[in-house]
Design an enzyme around this catalytic site. Structure first.
Site: not given
Ligand SMILES: NC(=O)c1ccc[n+]([C@@H]2O[C@H](COP(=O)([O-])OP(=O)(O)OC[C@H]3O[C@@H](n4cnc5c(N)ncnc54)[C@H](OP(=O)(O)O)[C@@H]3O)[C@@H](O)[C@H]2O)c1
Length: 312
Positions: A85, A234-236, A238-242
């Site tokens: 990172y 990516f629990p939410l 990731g780069f594309t919100p749920l």
């Protein structure tokens, strides 16, 4: 940890670790044992602290330090990171913000991928790559031994089949040398998880999973039976919100945000699930801690369950 604690609405939730000791946290979800280490199930994922595309320094250096200090102040004792990172940026931020670390704080890192000039994540799993990565993580984090190291497998598209024996045996050797306390795997197939467990004990599996992406349902239940943590990345989303109509409907009914519902659902999904939601914002971090404690009824759960069941 001596930092200030803020009432974020979660009930005190004691949970016995495998040695029979118990710890109490005001964070939603309580705690979980990673081997002989106890962490809060509500953790923090540091990836979003690096610059755009997870490359370079953050636009707001002091803001990044503030998020890490807020996480520690809220009582979070699990921080997820990786040398890739930035590269090396989030590890150095963690050190700057939190070193010397409170005894209760545990940093989980990953090795097995590096960064290229284009910002890609090429694998680097030769023994020499892994030894160098462990050394860099130790240097950047200011540690003599890493609490947990995940071997990151597959590629940016997801897990790929194939033996992990050589790289995992290299990490097991570094563990025997005292440079690593506990091992895990990431971006792994169920077969690779089993292969790793035949080589050395693992304390966690970190794979992509969330309300809408549920390829690991069986694996999660299997690991729960074995006392191994499952840590969804990516629990939410990731780069594309749920985004989901059903999720928005439940959130509206509960007067909550979709993010809160998504985190609360993960904590309810299985006791071995640990959260490492990422954010570069103190306000979002506080919101997520408060939101993850949202009570969900059976009706809510049934509705949410339909979103991504056994997909993939
Ligand atoms: N093993 C692997 O291969 C792998 C891969 C990817 C990630 N990871 C790990 O998993 C962790 C979590 O993944 P992630 O951070 O990429 O994805 P995530 O947690 O699913 O989502 C993070 C995104 O959600 C936004 N967000 C967070 N809280 C919010 C809120 N309350 N309201 C609105 N937006 C919100 C963040 O933006 P803001 O910054 O604006 O809040 C960020 O864009 C990472 O930090 C990393 O440690 C591991």
């Amino acid at each position: 940890m001596t930092g200030h604690r803020i009432d974020v609405g979660g009930a005190a939730c004691p949970r016995a670790n495998i040695d029979g000791m118990s710890e109490t946290t005001s964070l939603p979800g309580g705690t979980w044992p990673l081997g002989d280490l106890t962490v809060t199930r509500f953790g923090y994922g540091a990836m979003q602290l690096a610059g755009p595309g997870v490359m370079g320094p953050p636009a707001d250096h002091d803001g990044a330090l503030a998020v890490l200090r807020e996480a520690a102040g809220l009582g979070i004792t699990h921080v997820d990171t990786a040398g890739a990172y930035g590269p090396r940026v989030t590890n150095q931020l963690i050190r700057q913000a939190l070193h010397p670390y409170p005894e209760s704080l545990h940093i989980v890192t990953k090795v097995g991928a590096v960064r290229d000039q284009q910002g890609g994540w090429p694998p680097a799993r030769q023994p020499k790559d892994l030894r160098r990565a462990v050394r860099e993580n130790l240097d950047d984090l200011g540690l003599e031994s890493l609490d947990v190291v995940n071997l990151r497998l597959g590629d940016a598209q997801g897990p790929r089949p194939g033996s992990l024996a050589e790289p995992f045996e290299t990490l097991a050797e570094l563990q025997r040398q005292g440079l690593i306390r506990h091992l895990g795997v990431s971006n792994a197939t169920a077969e690779q998880v089993a292969e790793a467990q035949a080589i050395a004990p693992i304390v966690c599996v970190q794979n992509m999973y969330n309300l809408a992406y549920r390829r690991d349902d069986e694996l999660i239940d299997d690991l729960a039976g074995k006392g191994v943590a499952y840590v969804p990345f990516f629990p939410l989303g990731g780069f594309t919100p749920l985004q989901s109509t059903a999720l928005s409907a439940v959130a509206a009914r509960l007067d909550a945000t979709p993010m809160s519902v998504a985190l609360a659902w993960l904590l309810r999904r299985s006791p071995n699930i640990l959260l490492i939601a990422g954010t570069s914002s103190v306000a979002h971090l506080r919101e997520n801690v408060a939101g993850a404690g949202l009570p969900l009824s059976d009706e809510d759960l049934a509705e949410l369950d339909k979103i991504g069941h056994h997909q993939g």
